[in-house]
Design a protein around this motif. Sequence first.
Motif, PDB file in Angstrom:
ATOM      1  N   ALA A   1      26.328 -60.951 -12.334  1.00  0.00           N
ATOM      2  CA  ALA A   1      27.341 -62.006 -11.791  1.00  0.00           C
ATOM      3  C   ALA A   1      28.572 -61.461 -11.501  1.00  0.00           C
ATOM      4  N   VAL A   2      29.446 -62.184 -10.712  1.00  0.00           N
ATOM      5  CA  VAL A   2      30.993 -61.767 -10.336  1.00  0.00           C
ATOM      6  C   VAL A   2      31.700 -62.817 -10.972  1.00  0.00           C
ATOM      7  N   ILE A   3      32.753 -62.302 -11.883  1.00  0.00           N
ATOM      8  CA  ILE A   3      33.845 -63.373 -12.271  1.00  0.00           C
ATOM      9  C   ILE A   3      34.819 -63.283 -11.333  1.00  0.00           C
ATOM     10  N   LEU A   4      35.300 -64.417 -10.769  1.00  0.00           N
ATOM     11  CA  LEU A   4      36.353 -64.393  -9.714  1.00  0.00           C
ATOM     12  C   LEU A   4      37.493 -65.126 -10.515  1.00  0.00           C
ATOM     13  N   GLN A   5      38.622 -64.531 -10.359  1.00  0.00           N
ATOM     14  CA  GLN A   5      40.065 -65.118 -10.903  1.00  0.00           C
ATOM     15  C   GLN A   5      40.883 -65.206  -9.598  1.00  0.00           C
TER      16      GLN A   5
ATOM     17  N   ALA B   1      26.137 -58.230  -7.030  1.00  0.00           N
ATOM     18  CA  ALA B   1      27.557 -58.447  -7.729  1.00  0.00           C
ATOM     19  C   ALA B   1      28.323 -57.112  -7.340  1.00  0.00           C
ATOM     20  N   THR B   2      27.738 -55.701  -7.656  1.00  0.00           N
ATOM     21  CA  THR B   2      28.538 -54.605  -7.365  1.00  0.00           C
ATOM     22  C   THR B   2      28.893 -54.313  -6.138  1.00  0.00           C
ATOM     23  N   THR B   3      28.050 -54.598  -5.196  1.00  0.00           N
ATOM     24  CA  THR B   3      28.409 -54.590  -3.688  1.00  0.00           C
ATOM     25  C   THR B   3      29.416 -55.439  -3.313  1.00  0.00           C
ATOM     26  N   LEU B   4      29.465 -56.807  -3.702  1.00  0.00           N
ATOM     27  CA  LEU B   4      30.380 -57.933  -3.416  1.00  0.00           C
ATOM     28  C   LEU B   4      31.795 -57.280  -3.984  1.00  0.00           C
ATOM     29  N   ILE B   5      31.901 -56.841  -5.160  1.00  0.00           N
ATOM     30  CA  ILE B   5      33.044 -56.366  -5.671  1.00  0.00           C
ATOM     31  C   ILE B   5      33.685 -55.288  -5.047  1.00  0.00           C
ATOM     32  N   ASP B   6      32.895 -54.374  -4.573  1.00  0.00           N
ATOM     33  CA  ASP B   6      33.505 -53.145  -3.964  1.00  0.00           C
ATOM     34  C   ASP B   6      33.844 -53.634  -2.584  1.00  0.00           C
ATOM     35  N   LEU B   7      33.186 -54.499  -2.039  1.00  0.00           N
ATOM     36  CA  LEU B   7      33.853 -54.740  -0.597  1.00  0.00           C
ATOM     37  C   LEU B   7      35.070 -55.688  -0.611  1.00  0.00           C
ATOM     38  N   LEU B   8      34.922 -56.395  -1.671  1.00  0.00           N
ATOM     39  CA  LEU B   8      36.053 -57.518  -1.795  1.00  0.00           C
ATOM     40  C   LEU B   8      37.486 -56.620  -2.313  1.00  0.00           C
ATOM     41  N   ASN B   9      37.108 -55.777  -3.208  1.00  0.00           N
ATOM     42  CA  ASN B   9      38.453 -54.954  -3.575  1.00  0.00           C
ATOM     43  C   ASN B   9      38.844 -54.067  -2.475  1.00  0.00           C
TER      44      ASN B   9
ATOM     45  N   VAL C   1      23.954 -51.448   3.541  1.00  0.00           N
ATOM     46  CA  VAL C   1      25.305 -51.870   3.222  1.00  0.00           C
ATOM     47  C   VAL C   1      26.105 -50.841   2.826  1.00  0.00           C
ATOM     48  N   VAL C   2      27.356 -50.408   3.650  1.00  0.00           N
ATOM     49  CA  VAL C   2      28.133 -49.216   3.396  1.00  0.00           C
ATOM     50  C   VAL C   2      29.629 -49.812   3.201  1.00  0.00           C
ATOM     51  N   PRO C   3      30.430 -49.327   2.421  1.00  0.00           N
ATOM     52  CA  PRO C   3      31.984 -49.489   2.032  1.00  0.00           C
ATOM     53  C   PRO C   3      32.784 -49.871   3.325  1.00  0.00           C
ATOM     54  N   GLU C   4      32.463 -49.063   4.664  1.00  0.00           N
ATOM     55  CA  GLU C   4      33.130 -49.262   5.754  1.00  0.00           C
ATOM     56  C   GLU C   4      32.986 -50.523   6.411  1.00  0.00           C
TER      57      GLU C   4
ATOM     58  N   GLU D   1      32.574 -57.577 -12.820  1.00  0.00           N
ATOM     59  CA  GLU D   1      31.293 -57.806 -13.143  1.00  0.00           C
ATOM     60  C   GLU D   1      30.822 -58.139 -14.463  1.00  0.00           C
ATOM     61  N   VAL D   2      29.827 -58.784 -14.344  1.00  0.00           N
ATOM     62  CA  VAL D   2      29.410 -59.307 -15.828  1.00  0.00           C
ATOM     63  C   VAL D   2      27.840 -59.526 -15.854  1.00  0.00           C
ATOM     64  N   ALA D   3      27.065 -59.393 -16.939  1.00  0.00           N
ATOM     65  CA  ALA D   3      25.778 -59.724 -17.184  1.00  0.00           C
ATOM     66  C   ALA D   3      25.706 -60.892 -17.839  1.00  0.00           C
ATOM     67  N   LEU D   4      24.781 -61.747 -17.220  1.00  0.00           N
ATOM     68  CA  LEU D   4      24.386 -62.952 -17.718  1.00  0.00           C
ATOM     69  C   LEU D   4      23.201 -62.890 -18.493  1.00  0.00           C
TER      70      LEU D   4
END
Length: 242
Positions: A212-216, A229-237, A126-129, A186-189
């Motif tokens: 985990a990811v906190i989504l607002q 979580a980290t990968t999802l947040i980076d791609l989403l942002n 998985v890459v940011p691109e 990102e949050v740790a459960l």
Amino acid sequence: MTEIERRDRRVQRVVAGIYLGIPVVLLGIGVWISTAGSPAVWVGCLVPVGMLVLGWVLRRRHRYQPRWWAGIGGLFGGVGGLFVTLFPLAVGVWWPVFLVLPALLVGIVAGAALARYADRVLLVPVVPELADTPYELIFRLRGLQLTAVLLGADSFTIQSRPVLRSQKVEDLGKTYPLSSITGVFEVALSGVERLKFPIPLPHPPIVTEGPAVILQASGDDWVLPTNQATTLIDLLNRRRAR
């Protein structure tokens, strides 16, 4: 040519092989068998022709949606296995019918394997691109069977699969436009939290320790357990910033 462009070309070749290549091969086999029979046998070629038309239409819809590839690959592969073992009956060749079950299973596995290969080519590593592509990216949710988040080109979907025929797919999904997302963290459960989800779940959630990811978004606030979580947040942002 960039690495992402090379991946895209390889992936689309495999997807075309699933949606169009399998029907074309079956049509060739059907034509070859039909030449040894009466004119009525040619009616059997309508099966691969229909698959080819369906594949052409669905490929345009699904080419950037990996969640569909395995299902179509298994379906077309399974139909292909049945076709090559049953269609010879039309010209009096009986022995392939004894291979119908193995051919069905091999076809399903082979078609699904092609889809998994395309998925790996796209996502490993998985890459940011990837955020700059139109592909829908899937992230499984930890402890929630049959549930995932789908990061689309301009939307974010929390989706479960129906386990009962009475359940409708649209009732098991919640979609937010990327423009409606106001925060993602990102949050740790610890594993003792009680989490609420915006959709009915096919099975009770099992909350486990981990990221985990906190989504607002749109006034909602959800906690989504995922090991990526980290990968999802980076791609989403990155997609939100486009």
